[in-house]
Design an enzyme around this catalytic site. Sequence first.
Site, mmCIF file in Angstrom:
data_model
loop_
_atom_site.group_PDB
_atom_site.id
_atom_site.type_symbol
_atom_site.label_atom_id
_atom_site.label_comp_id
_atom_site.label_asym_id
_atom_site.label_seq_id
_atom_site.Cartn_x
_atom_site.Cartn_y
_atom_site.Cartn_z
ATOM 1 N N GLY A 158 0.852 -1.184 0.000
ATOM 2 C CA GLY A 158 0.000 0.000 0.000
ATOM 3 C C GLY A 158 0.883 1.227 0.000
ATOM 4 O O GLY A 158 2.072 1.134 0.296
ATOM 5 N N CYS A 206 5.120 -6.191 1.722
ATOM 6 C CA CYS A 206 5.437 -4.768 1.782
ATOM 7 C C CYS A 206 4.667 -4.076 2.907
ATOM 8 O O CYS A 206 4.897 -4.366 4.074
ATOM 9 C CB CYS A 206 5.206 -4.113 0.408
ATOM 10 S SG CYS A 206 5.915 -2.455 0.331
ATOM 11 N N TYR A 207 3.730 -3.190 2.585
ATOM 12 C CA TYR A 207 2.964 -2.535 3.651
ATOM 13 C C TYR A 207 2.245 -3.584 4.513
ATOM 14 O O TYR A 207 2.191 -3.476 5.746
ATOM 15 C CB TYR A 207 1.943 -1.571 3.036
ATOM 16 C CG TYR A 207 1.132 -0.817 4.062
ATOM 17 C CD1 TYR A 207 1.648 0.303 4.701
ATOM 18 C CD2 TYR A 207 -0.153 -1.246 4.405
ATOM 19 C CE1 TYR A 207 0.920 0.981 5.655
ATOM 20 C CE2 TYR A 207 -0.897 -0.566 5.359
ATOM 21 C CZ TYR A 207 -0.355 0.549 5.981
ATOM 22 O OH TYR A 207 -1.072 1.219 6.927
ATOM 23 N N HIS A 218 8.275 -7.095 -3.169
ATOM 24 C CA HIS A 218 7.073 -7.422 -3.946
ATOM 25 C C HIS A 218 7.315 -8.697 -4.759
ATOM 26 O O HIS A 218 7.812 -8.623 -5.880
ATOM 27 C CB HIS A 218 6.735 -6.276 -4.913
ATOM 28 C CG HIS A 218 6.142 -5.083 -4.232
ATOM 29 N ND1 HIS A 218 4.792 -4.963 -3.974
ATOM 30 C CD2 HIS A 218 6.709 -3.969 -3.731
ATOM 31 C CE1 HIS A 218 4.560 -3.825 -3.350
ATOM 32 N NE2 HIS A 218 5.707 -3.199 -3.191
ATOM 33 N N GLU A 273 5.267 -10.368 -6.339
ATOM 34 C CA GLU A 273 4.338 -10.481 -7.483
ATOM 35 C C GLU A 273 4.868 -9.821 -8.749
ATOM 36 O O GLU A 273 4.333 -10.066 -9.828
ATOM 37 C CB GLU A 273 2.964 -9.895 -7.111
ATOM 38 C CG GLU A 273 2.895 -8.377 -7.006
ATOM 39 C CD GLU A 273 3.363 -7.827 -5.652
ATOM 40 O OE1 GLU A 273 4.035 -8.563 -4.914
ATOM 41 O OE2 GLU A 273 3.083 -6.652 -5.354
ATOM 42 N N SER A 299 -23.186 -12.691 -28.641
ATOM 43 C CA SER A 299 -22.743 -11.579 -29.487
ATOM 44 C C SER A 299 -21.739 -12.025 -30.541
ATOM 45 O O SER A 299 -21.509 -11.330 -31.517
ATOM 46 C CB SER A 299 -22.086 -10.518 -28.611
ATOM 47 O OG SER A 299 -20.858 -11.019 -28.108
ATOM 48 N N GLY A 300 -21.111 -13.175 -30.315
ATOM 49 C CA GLY A 300 -20.032 -13.585 -31.204
ATOM 50 C C GLY A 300 -18.684 -13.334 -30.552
ATOM 51 O O GLY A 300 -17.655 -13.768 -31.028
ATOM 52 N N GLY A 301 -18.674 -12.611 -29.426
ATOM 53 C CA GLY A 301 -17.435 -12.371 -28.698
ATOM 54 C C GLY A 301 -17.070 -13.562 -27.826
ATOM 55 O O GLY A 301 -17.860 -14.498 -27.656
ATOM 56 N N VAL A 302 -15.852 -13.505 -27.275
ATOM 57 C CA VAL A 302 -15.332 -14.629 -26.489
ATOM 58 C C VAL A 302 -16.186 -14.861 -25.229
ATOM 59 O O VAL A 302 -16.549 -15.996 -24.914
ATOM 60 C CB VAL A 302 -13.887 -14.324 -26.020
ATOM 61 C CG1 VAL A 302 -13.316 -15.511 -25.264
ATOM 62 C CG2 VAL A 302 -13.015 -13.955 -27.193
ATOM 63 N N ASP A 303 -16.510 -13.787 -24.515
ATOM 64 C CA ASP A 303 -17.122 -13.957 -23.204
ATOM 65 C C ASP A 303 -18.505 -14.614 -23.292
ATOM 66 O O ASP A 303 -18.780 -15.580 -22.578
ATOM 67 C CB ASP A 303 -17.230 -12.611 -22.480
ATOM 68 C CG ASP A 303 -15.893 -11.899 -22.412
ATOM 69 O OD1 ASP A 303 -14.863 -12.587 -22.572
ATOM 70 O OD2 ASP A 303 -15.868 -10.673 -22.223
ATOM 71 N N SER A 304 -19.351 -14.078 -24.169
ATOM 72 C CA SER A 304 -20.692 -14.673 -24.223
ATOM 73 C C SER A 304 -20.614 -16.091 -24.785
ATOM 74 O O SER A 304 -21.391 -16.964 -24.379
ATOM 75 C CB SER A 304 -21.662 -13.797 -25.022
ATOM 76 O OG SER A 304 -21.286 -13.706 -26.363
ATOM 77 N N ALA A 305 -19.656 -16.354 -25.667
ATOM 78 C CA ALA A 305 -19.534 -17.703 -26.232
ATOM 79 C C ALA A 305 -19.136 -18.715 -25.150
ATOM 80 O O ALA A 305 -19.720 -19.794 -25.039
ATOM 81 C CB ALA A 305 -18.500 -17.712 -27.357
ATOM 82 N N LYS A 309 -9.746 -12.381 -18.482
ATOM 83 C CA LYS A 309 -9.955 -12.714 -19.895
ATOM 84 C C LYS A 309 -9.149 -13.949 -20.358
ATOM 85 O O LYS A 309 -9.673 -14.821 -21.033
ATOM 86 C CB LYS A 309 -9.548 -11.506 -20.749
ATOM 87 C CG LYS A 309 -9.950 -11.598 -22.192
ATOM 88 C CD LYS A 309 -11.243 -10.867 -22.367
ATOM 89 C CE LYS A 309 -11.771 -10.881 -23.764
ATOM 90 N NZ LYS A 309 -13.086 -10.212 -23.791
#
Length: 527
Positions: free
Chosen positions: A62, A89-90, A176, A178, A230-236, A382
Amino acid sequence: MTLVTSPAAPRPVLVVDFGAQYAQLIARRVREAKVYSEVVPHSMSVADMLAKDPAAIILSGGPSSVYADGAPSVDPALFRAGVPVMGICYGFQVMAQALGGDVAKTGLSEFGGTQVDVCESGVLLANTPSQQSAWMSHGDSVHRAPEGFRVLATTAGAPVAAFENREQRLFGVQWHPEVKHSEHGQSVLEHFLYDGAGLAPDWTPSSIVDDQVALIREQVGSARVICALSGGVDSAVAAALVQKAVGDQLTCVHVDHGLMRAGEVEQIERDFVASTGVRLIVRDEKERFLGALAGVTDPETKRKIIGREFIRVFEDAQRQIVAEAGEHGEEVKFLVQGTLYPDVVESGGGEGAANIKSHHNVGGLPDDLDFELVEPLRALFKDEVRAVGRELGIPEEIVGRQPFPGPGLGIRIIGEVTEHNLDILRRADAIAREELTKAGLDGEIWQCPVVLLADVRSVGVQGDGRTYGHPVVLRPVSSEDAMTADWTRLPYETLAVISTRITNEVREVNRVVLDVTSKPPATIEWE
Ligand code: XMP
């Protein structure tokens, strides 16, 4: 829309966000170690954290000093709950302070790459070198570890740079782990997860599919479900998961608004149905949309018209499905949405789906649809959605697809959206996509809109004569989440091939230009 969300995922490793830009990154690294993780705000009470049944807890970094006015602290009850905890860290400093150690200003701040000297490898630093480079960003440091803790490492500015109490399963590092600049960062995180907290690396695409299928079955029962595809990745991927869980109880609706890119509708009709067996209704509404868009050039008006027409068609399809289901006595109770984890975090931590960014609501579905939401991707980023899609056998052409806006090519034509302009843009876009794929650049690019400047004419010389054609713009961008983006430095050779092919093969275009603006100040799309 009724605010009921799907049940969540497996027992999480909670990352407590102390306001660091790194909290989401920590969650990602934990997930890369095949352990499920979620970010929660530091303002959440210990009781609420424990109610999530966490498998472990990580306190993030932080910006504050533990001595600053109003600096966020941690309730010591957290360390007595029997849940393994790691401070970073913090988070390391608040942990030290809460457990009775000393945190002080050394007068020596450390920022960037710093040498860490390991004095005892313990659990956290097992099998890592005695000297290693780690990424630091701190002013205060821990001077004395709490009682019962062993000091594992020091740096020039931090007398206690890592500690652990193995019996109580409490661990911490000043640096850190990460960030990729910390040489053995991922090992440190994995040692905490696997050896310190005793977790197994079993959160994989196939376990996600199994978990979600079980959760969807539990939520949906024998009711009917609809999904706007929609044809997009997420809805598919969301639709494919629901289909795997409840089969023909799901009906997908694809509204073909005529603003898709070359081959996309066919791909949904053919490849997606073939790989998932989903029941699909395609509504050919090209004329309706083009009619409504005739003469319109203002970007916001275009968006509104497309959204409005989309809702009308979807409602019509929905009435049809409800009527058919009613004949069989089945209620249509659920609506599938491809909401992702960054949307959930952005809208305030995921307690309810009310605040999801409107353009993620599949072209702006009406809010008086009385459905419960099924959101099987709520916990995923994603790239994780893509991995789940591959696990489900969805073709690469759909899973690997670049993000594409709901209003489609309608907002990539500067000027009027006509069949003629769409045809020009589709041909230019198909060439750019083909050449980028051929050059192996898809992984580097978040998306590459191709924009037709229909309202602009430019002079050219093609063949024997002068022409008065249109420019197209290539807008390749690299991004993590589309909130910010940089223009992708594509190789000149690839740009040259795209330019030559477009101007040779698309007669109406006589100029190809490259957009070299980051976001901000420019957006990714031109409209
Ligand atoms: P901008 O242009 O705002 O785009 O930088 C950020 C991301 O969102 C997509 N985008 C949209 N998606 N409806 C959508 O479904 C829209 O109206 C819309 N506008 C932009 C864009 O493609 C990028 O990925």
